[in-house]
Scaffold this motif. Structure first.
Motif, PDB file in Angstrom:
ATOM      1  N   ALA A 272       0.830  -1.206   0.000  1.00  0.00           N
ATOM      2  CA  ALA A 272       0.000   0.000   0.000  1.00  0.00           C
ATOM      3  C   ALA A 272       0.860   1.248   0.000  1.00  0.00           C
ATOM      4  CB  ALA A 272      -0.936   0.023   1.217  1.00  0.00           C
ATOM      5  N   HIS A 273       0.431   2.215  -0.796  1.00  0.00           N
ATOM      6  CA  HIS A 273       0.979   3.566  -0.739  1.00  0.00           C
ATOM      7  C   HIS A 273       0.549   4.188   0.579  1.00  0.00           C
ATOM      8  CE1 HIS A 273       1.293   7.898  -1.995  1.00  0.00           C
ATOM      9  NE2 HIS A 273       0.321   7.964  -1.102  1.00  0.00           N
ATOM     10  N   CYS A 274       1.515   4.633   1.388  1.00  0.00           N
ATOM     11  CA  CYS A 274       1.195   5.316   2.650  1.00  0.00           C
ATOM     12  C   CYS A 274       2.231   6.401   2.916  1.00  0.00           C
ATOM     13  CB  CYS A 274       1.188   4.341   3.824  1.00  0.00           C
ATOM     14  SG  CYS A 274      -0.141   3.132   3.799  1.00  0.00           S
ATOM     15  N   PHE A 275       1.765   7.633   3.002  1.00  0.00           N
ATOM     16  CA  PHE A 275       2.616   8.736   3.435  1.00  0.00           C
ATOM     17  C   PHE A 275       2.453   9.006   4.929  1.00  0.00           C
ATOM     18  CE2 PHE A 275       2.561  11.055  -0.956  1.00  0.00           C
ATOM     19  CZ  PHE A 275       3.579  10.247  -1.415  1.00  0.00           C
ATOM     20  N   ALA A 276       1.225   8.904   5.434  1.00  0.00           N
ATOM     21  CA  ALA A 276       0.888   9.419   6.765  1.00  0.00           C
ATOM     22  C   ALA A 276       1.049   8.374   7.855  1.00  0.00           C
ATOM     23  CB  ALA A 276      -0.542   9.958   6.751  1.00  0.00           C
ATOM     24  N   GLU A 277       0.844   8.827   9.072  1.00  0.00           N
ATOM     25  CA  GLU A 277       0.971   7.976  10.251  1.00  0.00           C
ATOM     26  C   GLU A 277      -0.272   7.129  10.498  1.00  0.00           C
ATOM     27  OE1 GLU A 277       3.378  11.760  10.801  1.00  0.00           O
ATOM     28  OE2 GLU A 277       1.343  11.261  10.130  1.00  0.00           O
ATOM     29  N   ASP A 278      -1.455   7.712  10.289  1.00  0.00           N
ATOM     30  CA  ASP A 278      -2.693   7.130  10.811  1.00  0.00           C
ATOM     31  C   ASP A 278      -3.139   5.870  10.088  1.00  0.00           C
ATOM     32  OD1 ASP A 278      -2.693   9.226  12.581  1.00  0.00           O
ATOM     33  OD2 ASP A 278      -4.242  10.386  11.524  1.00  0.00           O
TER      34      ASP A 278
END
Length: 365
Positions: free
Chosen positions: A191-197
């Motif tokens: 998965a593409h994930c930039f953020a923390e949540d």
């Protein structure tokens, strides 16, 4: 391009980080460490130098540019650019184009496809992904698991225009069911994930890999390590965050500030992940808005982040190939290798200047 039946590679052959041989041969496109006999005079081509298995770009997009899918001529140019930089194995982390025709070419990199991105409606780059709602996630994951080569790519978080910042895209229950379906079909999920949540739910739901992973924190790093979830940091892409933040400053100031924070701590994030035992692999995010052929630059970025050079090298060579289930320099394996003038273990910057690129036993150029 050489069409010699037999290729002789001699000098220093890096079968593994510490397993160094004096030579190998490629016969009919396959590696052997046994000297062939009974060859006609002049039927062998010799190449000398430091040989590595063909480099791996584990996050690359062939068939995609900043506007969406591209034609075959553009896809070919992208693949050739990667090949000439020494990238001979690509995990294509999402593409709307059908690039199966590349499999019939013995002069292009081998590709492991993740199908097309799966994103939330109006929560990703236009014309890149299937844009769906959570109720359809399992169906689409199953579809892309069947279409791909053992991987499925989700968009785990993206800017939420109402919140004005990055936010997770999928409810926990739906993503659990979707990952379970992919695994049932024999596919891994990234998965593409930039953020923390977005990270905890995805990892606890059983995801196999996270792309970018800029949102890793002291709370989630141990979870990744415990579950063995790999990351592909794409630091050459993360370098663009300040420019992206500048462009969105007026409309989304919270998002812009968040992107700058993620960028500022990027090296610390990657080093902390490595120190915790999280598997780290090389990926450039080529395609889209980023140029192809940047694998050497990404290895150098990992070293800047504090990963030991030999481990950064493995992240695009032996370790990456093992993770993706593909052979390195092994008896009977396809003769895909790159030859350099100097030892890349001593200085990874050597990767930027391949002396020879060999695909299926044929010298390119």
């Amino acid at each position: 391009m050489s069409d010699h039946v037999v290729l002789h590679v001699k000098g220093r052959v890096l079968v593994g980080p510490e397993d160094v041989r004096d030579e190998l041969w490629a016969v009919d496109g396959r590696i052997t460490f046994e000297r062939p006999t009974g060859l006609p005079a002049g039927d062998t081509l010799t190449v000398t130098g430091w040989a590595l298995p063909g480099l791996v770009d584990a996050h690359c997009h062939v068939g995609l540019d900043r506007h969406g899918p591209v034609d075959e001529a553009t896809s070919e140019k992208q693949a050739l650019t990667d090949r000439d930089a020494g990238t001979l194995l690509i995990r294509d982390a999402g593409s709307p184009s059908d690039t199966r025709w590349i499999d019939d070419r013995d002069d292009l990199p081998k590709i492991i496809r993740a199908g097309r991105h799966i994103a939330r409606t109006r929560r990703y780059i236009r014309d890149y992904a299937h844009e769906i709602e959570p109720a359809d996630l399992v169906e689409y994951v199953g579809r892309e698991a069947r279409r791909g080569d053992g991987w499925v790519k989700l968009v785990g978080d993206w800017i939420d225009r109402e919140a004005g910042d990055l936010a997770a895209c999928w409810p926990r229950a739906e993503v659990e069911a979707a990952i379970a379906e992919a695994h049932r079909l024999g596919a891994r999920v990234t998965a593409h994930c930039f953020a923390e949540d977005s990270l905890r739910d995805l990892v606890e739901a059983g995801i196999d890999c996270i792309e970018h992973a800029t949102g890793l924190t002291e709370e989630t790093i141990p979870l990744f390590a415990e579950r063995g979830v790999a990351i592909v940091p794409t630091l050459v892409n993360i370098a663009t965050f300040p420019h992206l933040a500048d462009g969105g400053e007026k409309k989304f100031p919270r998002w812009s500030a968040h992107m700058r924070r993620l960028h500022a701590r990027r090296y610390d994030t990657v080093r902390s992940a490595y120190d915790a035992g999280i598997p780290v692999f090389v990926g450039t995010d080529a395609g889209g808005s980023l140029a192809h052929g940047l694998v050497a630059a990404e290895v150098e970025e990992l070293v800047k982040a504090g990963i030991p050079p030999i481990e950064a090298l493995s992240a695009t060579a032996w370790g990456a190939r093992s993770w993706l289930g593909r052979p390195s320099l092994e008896e009977g394996a396809p003769a895909d290798l790159v030859v350099f003038d100097d030892d890349p273990r001593a200085d990874v910057r050597v990767l930027a200047a391949p002396r020879r690129v060999i695909v299926n036993g044929r010298v390119i150029g």
